[in-house]
Design a protein around this motif. Structure first.
Motif, PDB file in Angstrom:
ATOM      1  N   LYS B 149       0.898  -1.107  -0.127  1.00  0.00           N
ATOM      2  CA  LYS B 149      -0.144   0.051   0.461  1.00  0.00           C
ATOM      3  C   LYS B 149       0.894   1.320   0.305  1.00  0.00           C
ATOM      4  O   LYS B 149       0.278   2.291  -0.847  1.00  0.00           O
ATOM      5  CB  LYS B 149      -0.642   0.093   0.950  1.00  0.00           C
ATOM      6  N   ASP B 150       1.792   1.041   0.923  1.00  0.00           N
ATOM      7  CA  ASP B 150       2.892   2.089   0.489  1.00  0.00           C
ATOM      8  C   ASP B 150       4.146   1.530   1.293  1.00  0.00           C
ATOM      9  O   ASP B 150       4.171   0.783   2.186  1.00  0.00           O
ATOM     10  CB  ASP B 150       2.392   3.054   1.678  1.00  0.00           C
ATOM     11  N   LEU B 151       5.625   2.100   1.168  1.00  0.00           N
ATOM     12  CA  LEU B 151       6.608   1.743   2.033  1.00  0.00           C
ATOM     13  C   LEU B 151       5.957   2.442   3.435  1.00  0.00           C
ATOM     14  O   LEU B 151       5.767   3.287   3.795  1.00  0.00           O
ATOM     15  CB  LEU B 151       7.534   3.290   1.813  1.00  0.00           C
ATOM     16  N   ILE B 152       7.172   1.690   4.316  1.00  0.00           N
ATOM     17  CA  ILE B 152       6.913   1.235   5.621  1.00  0.00           C
ATOM     18  C   ILE B 152       7.777   2.602   6.554  1.00  0.00           C
ATOM     19  O   ILE B 152       9.283   2.802   6.135  1.00  0.00           O
ATOM     20  CB  ILE B 152       6.817   0.079   6.758  1.00  0.00           C
ATOM     21  N   ALA B 153       6.872   3.420   6.792  1.00  0.00           N
ATOM     22  CA  ALA B 153       8.302   4.395   7.624  1.00  0.00           C
ATOM     23  C   ALA B 153       8.158   4.173   8.628  1.00  0.00           C
ATOM     24  O   ALA B 153       7.075   3.794   9.335  1.00  0.00           O
ATOM     25  CB  ALA B 153       7.730   6.217   7.410  1.00  0.00           C
ATOM     26  N   ALA B 154       9.221   3.829  10.039  1.00  0.00           N
ATOM     27  CA  ALA B 154       9.131   4.080  10.929  1.00  0.00           C
ATOM     28  C   ALA B 154       9.966   4.686  11.943  1.00  0.00           C
ATOM     29  O   ALA B 154      11.446   4.971  11.637  1.00  0.00           O
ATOM     30  CB  ALA B 154       9.346   2.561  11.206  1.00  0.00           C
ATOM     31  N   CYS B 155       9.952   4.943  13.087  1.00  0.00           N
ATOM     32  CA  CYS B 155      10.646   6.349  13.763  1.00  0.00           C
ATOM     33  C   CYS B 155      10.357   5.653  15.218  1.00  0.00           C
ATOM     34  O   CYS B 155       9.138   5.162  15.386  1.00  0.00           O
ATOM     35  CB  CYS B 155      10.520   7.819  13.678  1.00  0.00           C
ATOM     36  N   THR B 156      11.068   6.559  16.191  1.00  0.00           N
ATOM     37  CA  THR B 156      10.954   6.572  17.600  1.00  0.00           C
ATOM     38  C   THR B 156      10.655   7.722  18.409  1.00  0.00           C
ATOM     39  O   THR B 156      11.176   8.395  17.371  1.00  0.00           O
ATOM     40  CB  THR B 156      12.040   6.036  18.336  1.00  0.00           C
ATOM     41  N   ALA B 157      10.150   7.738  19.310  1.00  0.00           N
ATOM     42  CA  ALA B 157       9.874   9.117  19.514  1.00  0.00           C
ATOM     43  C   ALA B 157      10.401   9.161  21.665  1.00  0.00           C
ATOM     44  O   ALA B 157       9.929   8.267  21.494  1.00  0.00           O
ATOM     45  CB  ALA B 157       8.868   9.638  19.751  1.00  0.00           C
ATOM     46  N   GLY B 158      10.696  10.037  21.614  1.00  0.00           N
ATOM     47  CA  GLY B 158      10.114   9.976  23.847  1.00  0.00           C
ATOM     48  C   GLY B 158      10.524  11.419  24.354  1.00  0.00           C
ATOM     49  O   GLY B 158      10.037  12.093  24.278  1.00  0.00           O
ATOM     50  N   ARG B 159      10.660  10.737  25.988  1.00  0.00           N
ATOM     51  CA  ARG B 159       9.986  12.650  26.495  1.00  0.00           C
ATOM     52  C   ARG B 159      11.466  12.490  27.312  1.00  0.00           C
ATOM     53  O   ARG B 159      11.597  10.654  28.420  1.00  0.00           O
ATOM     54  CB  ARG B 159       8.543  11.609  27.048  1.00  0.00           C
ATOM     55  N   ILE B 160      11.618  13.298  27.469  1.00  0.00           N
ATOM     56  CA  ILE B 160      12.616  13.335  29.181  1.00  0.00           C
ATOM     57  C   ILE B 160      12.516  14.840  29.326  1.00  0.00           C
ATOM     58  O   ILE B 160      12.735  15.944  29.504  1.00  0.00           O
ATOM     59  CB  ILE B 160      14.031  13.467  28.520  1.00  0.00           C
ATOM     60  N   GLY B 161      11.282  14.704  30.610  1.00  0.00           N
ATOM     61  CA  GLY B 161      11.691  15.784  31.186  1.00  0.00           C
ATOM     62  C   GLY B 161      10.150  16.597  30.220  1.00  0.00           C
ATOM     63  O   GLY B 161       9.401  15.772  29.707  1.00  0.00           O
TER      64      GLY B 161
END
Lengths: 251, 235
Positions: B149-161
């Motif tokens: 259906k589309d290329l799969i784009a993957a990434c992480t995010a996070g929280r510091i304070g």
């Protein structure tokens, strides 16, 4: 057969047990059901039944962890619970469920590990085992509820001369929060909670949201399917309302 | 405690919403139907797709669609202290969520009775290994000619304070307050992988999702650019 019927019903906006899309089945909680365990809870949601048992064991603290406490969660999909459950090593679903319950309790810093310290080299390790007794869907919400109830009723045995004296209780395990999961499913443009085993196989997607009592998010997992990006906010709203309801069953 | 933010910069000198350097190698494994190496900074994953191919024993075959099998594995030398070789519980869970992402990104009904085997090996782990693996698999699937259906784009995010960061390294993964693994199909606006660990407020989470979507656009473009480049060179 039943799946086909359930699918037809869902399309008409109905469910097998004649409940609303955002209604849970009847919930029953019974705590301290396992005399041998330090903490235990038996949770029924409709025909789904799980038992969470806690054993405290002498353990060495992990040196590299953020917190000094030892927590191990395991889940057993015993063959007694469903025709499709087979004996043998745990399935990927059982492993996922155990890891999700672990994540919920760990992320929310629910257990006061300070109280479980014996010395710098020795702690009470908390071993939570979830045993599925009958699988009729929504095992994750039931397991988290059982684990939290078991923790909330967990007794600490006395430590003496290098061993635990199981029949001498010195206090209760202290929990600081009440995190729970609500698993939400998307079906066409609708949302559902507390799916039975047939509904689980026909919905488009399922996502578990773990929330603390102040609605801080402490775990999320897309369990199956894909979810429209724009639906996430609504899903969080439902999870807030439903985990608040489920918290009435923590004793 | 580890200081993760100093003078408004992250431990590796990045801004909060800055990705590490992306590196892509296309088809490094000639034996596979499609393969790719993907890295975010010091995190490197290599992936291969074998299939669609015939599936035996026959009772495993799905009449209407293909079977997707995924194995995510970390090489023993990929971590700070040597990791015992083999599949642990963590790898099983990650394989499961990656499988779900792939199943929901391809047109499985195009390949009934077959299997598509997707393998990802983390060669060097410095946080965000599952999304790095999924990016490598996305390119591999495309190279294998699987209809997607589309290329799969993957990434992480996070929280510091009170700060939201993207593309977590190992230190930020270990000592940050929250981490999110995310993958989406931008064409259809669908999330195919979402996992969250740690604590975060709703507003912060929704903001993190917004940033993740932006970053996934960059990652997707990079995947597409490299695939096109490969075909131009090998045409």
């Amino acid at each position: 057969m039943l799946e086909k019927l359930v699918l037809e019903l869902l399309k008409k906006g109905k469910r097998l047990e004649k409940r609303g899309f955002l209604d849970y089945r009847e919930i029953k909680v019974e705590n301290n059901v396992i005399p041998r365990a330090e903490g235990s809870s038996r949770v029924k949601i409709g025909n789904t039944e799980v038992i969470a048992g806690i054993k405290l064991e002498l353990s060495e603290p992990f040196k590299d962890e953020k917190e000094s406490g030892v927590l191990i969660v395991n889940a057993e999909f015993a063959p007694i619970a469903h025709a499709t459950f087979e004996p043998g090593p745990p399935s990927e679903e059982a492993i996922e469920l155990a890891r999700l319950v672990d994540r919920l309790i760990r992320s929310s810093k629910t257990i006061n590990f300070e109280k479980l310290k014996i010395s710098d080299e020795l702690v009470y390790g908390v071993f939570i085992d979830i045993h599925v007794i009958n699988h009729d869907g929504n095992l994750l919400d039931a397991s988290a509820l059982a684990a939290l109830n078991a923790l909330n009723n967990c007794k600490i045995p006395k430590y003496e001369d290098g061993k635990l004296i199981r029949n001498e209780i010195i206090g209760k395990l202290e929990i600081k929060h009440k995190p729970l999961y609500c698993t939400i499913a998307c079906f066409e443009d609708k949302f559902l909670v507390d799916l039975n085993q047939y509904e689980e196989n026909v919905v488009d997607s399922k996502i578990a949201i773990g929330l603390k009592e102040d609605n801080t998010i402490c775990a999320i997992q897309l369990l199956s399917g894909k979810i429209d990006y724009d639906k996430i906010e609504k899903i969080l709203e439902i999870a807030e309302e439903k985990t608040k309801y489920l918290r009435n069953f923590v004793f | 405690m580890v200081e993760l933010i100093k003078d408004g910069k992250r431990v590796d000198g990045r801004d909060f919403e800055e990705l590490r350097k992306i590196k892509i190698e296309v088809n490094p494994i000639p034996n596979a139907n499609g393969s790719a190496l993907f890295s975010f900074g010091n995190t490197i994953a290599i992936a291969a797709v074998y299939g669609p191919r015939s599936l035996y024993p026959k009772f495993l075959q799905e009449k209407e669609e293909t079977l997707v099998r995924v194995r995510y594995n970390m090489a023993p030398f990929s971590t700070e202290t040597r990791k015992n070789p083999g599949i642990d519980r963590r790898s099983i869970e990650i394989s499961k969520v990656i499988k779900n992402a792939i199943e929901n990104s391809i047109f499985s009904e195009e390949y009934p009775r077959t299997v598509i085997d997707c393998y990802a090996e983390v060669l060097s782990g410095d946080g965000s290994t599952r999304v790095t693996s999924l990016n490598a698999l996305s390119i591999s699937l495309a190279l294998a000619g699987i209809k997607m259906k589309d290329l799969i784009a993957a990434c992480t995010a996070g929280r510091i304070g009170d700060k939201i960061i993207v593309d977590l390294n190992q230190l930020e993964d270990n000592y940050g307050d929250c981490d999110i693994s995310f993958a989406m199909l931008l064409n259809t606006n669908e999330i195919v992988l979402l996992q969250l660990d740690g604590e975060i407020k709703k507003d912060e989470f929704l903001y993190a999702l917004k940033v993740l979507k932006e970053k996934c656009k960059i990652i997707r473009e990079e995947q597409e650019r490299k695939i096109k480049e490969y075909f131009e060179k090998n045409a």
